[in-house]
Design a protein around this motif. Sequence first.
Motif, PDB file in Angstrom:
ATOM      1  N   LEU A   1       4.090   4.861  -3.655  1.00 29.66           N
ATOM      2  CA  LEU A   1       2.693   4.804  -4.069  1.00 29.66           C
ATOM      3  C   LEU A   1       1.789   4.401  -2.913  1.00 29.66           C
ATOM      4  O   LEU A   1       0.774   5.039  -2.660  1.00 29.66           O
ATOM      5  CB  LEU A   1       2.546   3.805  -5.228  1.00 29.66           C
TER       6      LEU A   1
ATOM      7  N   VAL B   1       1.507   7.232  -0.273  1.00 31.35           N
ATOM      8  CA  VAL B   1       0.730   8.380  -0.717  1.00 31.35           C
ATOM      9  C   VAL B   1      -0.738   7.998  -0.892  1.00 31.35           C
ATOM     10  O   VAL B   1      -1.642   8.760  -0.550  1.00 31.35           O
ATOM     11  CB  VAL B   1       1.299   8.939  -2.045  1.00 31.35           C
ATOM     12  N   LEU B   2      -0.975   6.808  -1.400  1.00 29.88           N
ATOM     13  CA  LEU B   2      -2.348   6.332  -1.587  1.00 29.88           C
ATOM     14  C   LEU B   2      -3.075   6.283  -0.240  1.00 29.88           C
ATOM     15  O   LEU B   2      -4.204   6.754  -0.108  1.00 29.88           O
ATOM     16  CB  LEU B   2      -2.296   4.942  -2.221  1.00 29.88           C
TER      17      LEU B   2
ATOM     18  N   ASN C   1      -3.821   9.781   0.920  1.00 25.28           N
ATOM     19  CA  ASN C   1      -4.920  10.395   0.177  1.00 25.28           C
ATOM     20  C   ASN C   1      -6.268   9.815   0.568  1.00 25.28           C
ATOM     21  O   ASN C   1      -7.255  10.534   0.716  1.00 25.28           O
ATOM     22  CB  ASN C   1      -4.713  10.224  -1.335  1.00 25.28           C
TER      23      ASN C   1
END
Lengths: 336, 333, 298
Positions: free
Chosen positions: C274, C277-278, C281
């Motif tokens: 998480l 990827v966070l 992004n």
Amino acid sequence: MPQLLLRRLLLVVPGFLGITALTFFLIRLAPGDPILLLAGERGVSAERYAELQHQFGFDQPLILQFVDYLWQVLNGNLGTSVVTQTPVLEEFGKLFPATLELAVIAMILATIIGIPAGVLAAVKRNTVIDHSITAISLVGYSMPIFWWALLLILLFSVNLGWTPVAGRLNFIYDIDRVTGFMLIDTLLAGDKDAFFDALHHLVLPAIVLATIPLAVITRMTRSSMLEVLKQDYIRTARAKGLSEFSVIFKHALRNALIPVITVIGLQTSILLTGAILTEIIFSWPGIGKWILEAVYRRDYPVVQGGVLLIAGLVILVNTTVDLLYVVINPVLRQKK
Amino acid sequence: MNGEPVLLEVEDLSVDFELRGVSINAIQSVSLKVSAGETVGIVGESGSGKSVTSLAIMGLIKEPGFLRSGVVRIFGEDMLKLSRRQRRKYLGRDISMIFQEPTESLNPVFSIAQQIDEVLKSHGSMNHEQRTDRVLELMKIVGMPEPEKTLRSWPHQLSGGMNQRVMIAMAIACNPSLLIADEPTTALDVTVQEQILKLLRRLQQENNMGLIFITHDLSVVSTIADKIIVMYAGQVVELCATDDLFQQALHPYTEALLKSLPENYSSANKRMDSIKGSQPAAGEILPGCRFQPRCNYARELCSQQKPVLNAIEEFSPRAVRCFYPLVYDSGTV
Amino acid sequence: MKEIILFDDLSNLTPHQEVWYKLRANRSAMTALAVLLFLIAGAVLAPLIAPHDPYEQYTDTLLVPPYLSAESRPGFLLGTDDLGRDMFSRLLYGARYSLFLGFAIVVFSLVSGVMIGAVAGMKRGLTETVILRLMDIMLAVPAILLAIVIVAILGPSLVNAALAVSIVLLPQFVRITRAAVISEMSREYVLASQLDGSKGGRLFFHTILPNISSPLIVLATLSFSSAILDIAALGFLGLGAQPPTPEWGSLLSSSRELIEVAPWTVTLPGLAILVTVLASNLLGDGLRDALDPKVEVR
């Protein structure tokens, strides 16, 4: 307009052909003897082998094989499962409603939460509310959903015991299958307990599946609203003395939703991806779990047929969305 | 104008824009008065604050813009002290506005009929049938060819000129006393410009409406305005009756504007005058007069102190913001 | 209305500097970049900073909870799994797989996608139609499914999973490149270049490519996120990294049954995914805003 419709429908044909070709060649690409793959790993006698060879047409030139396969598909024969010995199409038909039910509920959840959240974030731009909503949707977008599912199970099923861990319905209920949609069938059977049980089972999987579309819809609505609110016609609406509610929900939202609706429609592909992961974790008996297990079990006819059906479904929905988009956007209706 | 009731009184209006903690002044101490049947022209370059003034009058300034000071009295009531809900009752009914880009200013997903009907529905008490009649009547009043067909159309199907007529129809639907037109003809063809101007003039005369006409084009405003306000860098620099202004400008900026009009191109000059330099950058704060860097007549005082707007009572309406207004400078009045 | 951003001294910024300036002003993007660099550092330095060998099984310290819990043991900062392996070390080594694979996948998809897209955009005609249709078909199949099927054909392994994900991410690059190339082809600077004798590869790489880099950069960052998630998903499904390889997704798969007994074996790997990827992004969003010409620097 009819011209546009026709043209768009015609585009589906090469897509369909392409998918069929893709799945056709998939089997031929798999390592190992395709006949053995299609027949199952139990092994075959020499005569059966020759029989199968003729039956599957491997003794014919490739292009004829493809035509034959295409013909079979058009007639509704997508092969037979090596494991269950049932026709692929039939299995798909049996399991599809489960996935559809889950997907529809998830989409509804994502939309009724996502759109208002996006509007709120746009209207309250750069405030704490906006930042929170944006942050939450970013996290939802970045989350591995199989992990999210496990976390929710840990919290709600294991620790709190509020929701069941697997399946669609507690086995003590025996409901006749009418539509395949558990929520409808339980109501039709007049069994209220079963209905709530079905709902109970739906909650967590639906939340998990809804997460990514929710994040996407929220983001999309927010950015679309922000764009629209900058437009001159919003200024005009205010100059006309309309209430803020009318300005936002009538004038702005109608315009802002246009790209959002296309995004919603095109989420099918994403939903099906999510469905595969969600169904396997919750043991939800839908096509996601079905095709995944087929991969594990090397049930190639199911894999081949399943991919064809799923991809075909996505193309169908995307085409419908494209056409709907033309209908709701008056500007496009004039162009040919 | 003599004897006519004063519709709008703006006093000391100032608006700032706040960006990343920096306050940028958009307009400062703007004052003006409009009476019934009178046309007031507001002239200035882009960035002079003329649009901000009109939006501030309507109460449509939103973040990052902030109203710093000012009183906007319409029919004697201070609009800016009203809540948004109370103010909304006036907008579209007693005071209306039309904008520069008519096609952009109409909602693309609603038909023309719907958009005009909306004004009537939110302000009036007419029933559906009465509204339909009135909408058709309005189309005819603004001289729309093929009114029924137009009503069923969408904005993107119509030309700029037609959409501007639609905007005007929406604006006068409830018979407002005051109409603000923000560069209504700038984006239109010259021939269409003429038609729209004629239409505005006619409507004004027929309804004894007050009209504020905002433009950067002095020659356009000269044909329609009774008095003119010249704005520069957010301030009013000159106020004058139209004819008097063209006779003799008092502020150096106005003089330069007049000189740069194509009509004033003289063969002796063989060149069109333009004003050297440009307006101060947003946020730039000058110690003295804001026009001083570009002024041909600037003197020492001009860069040290800020001039205020002086009303010249004898020739009312007349006011100028300059330490050395042109006529006085040469010693004759 | 354009957004105005004020800076103190900004006379002549080159386009590159302008982008960097705008990015710098975006605090969340900068934080994300810092996190990513930190993770990359962790991954690169894993052999040096990991306290234990990720494959080493300490049979007397099975299922030890992480540091702050009552039954934790010294030396195992984040606890151990059911085979007594140190979680922290496994996670660190897992970062190598996710980050490096993610990077490799994006590079592969980017390069091949751009080349195919360029051919489609420049050649037009039948070639273009065929390529477009093929990409549409690939996009019609849900991403995971396509990857799963490819891996099913090639056999489950980390390398095959990476290849599968590269193929899945390819169509987006092709479409964007093709669209960008088509719109650039009619621009004057391209025509000028062609008159100069430039054509084919040289025309593309030298003239067109620099001008279409913005959308590609944004897509690359977002594809990085997708790549990490997809590899993890395949690992989770047992179709990617195989045990005992400590790839984050496959860590989740093997600890799934331990969810009640040792929740940290489930929460930690997922959290790692998480966060990565966070950050990716956030950075991608920041890059998109920085590269957007509608946001002015004044």
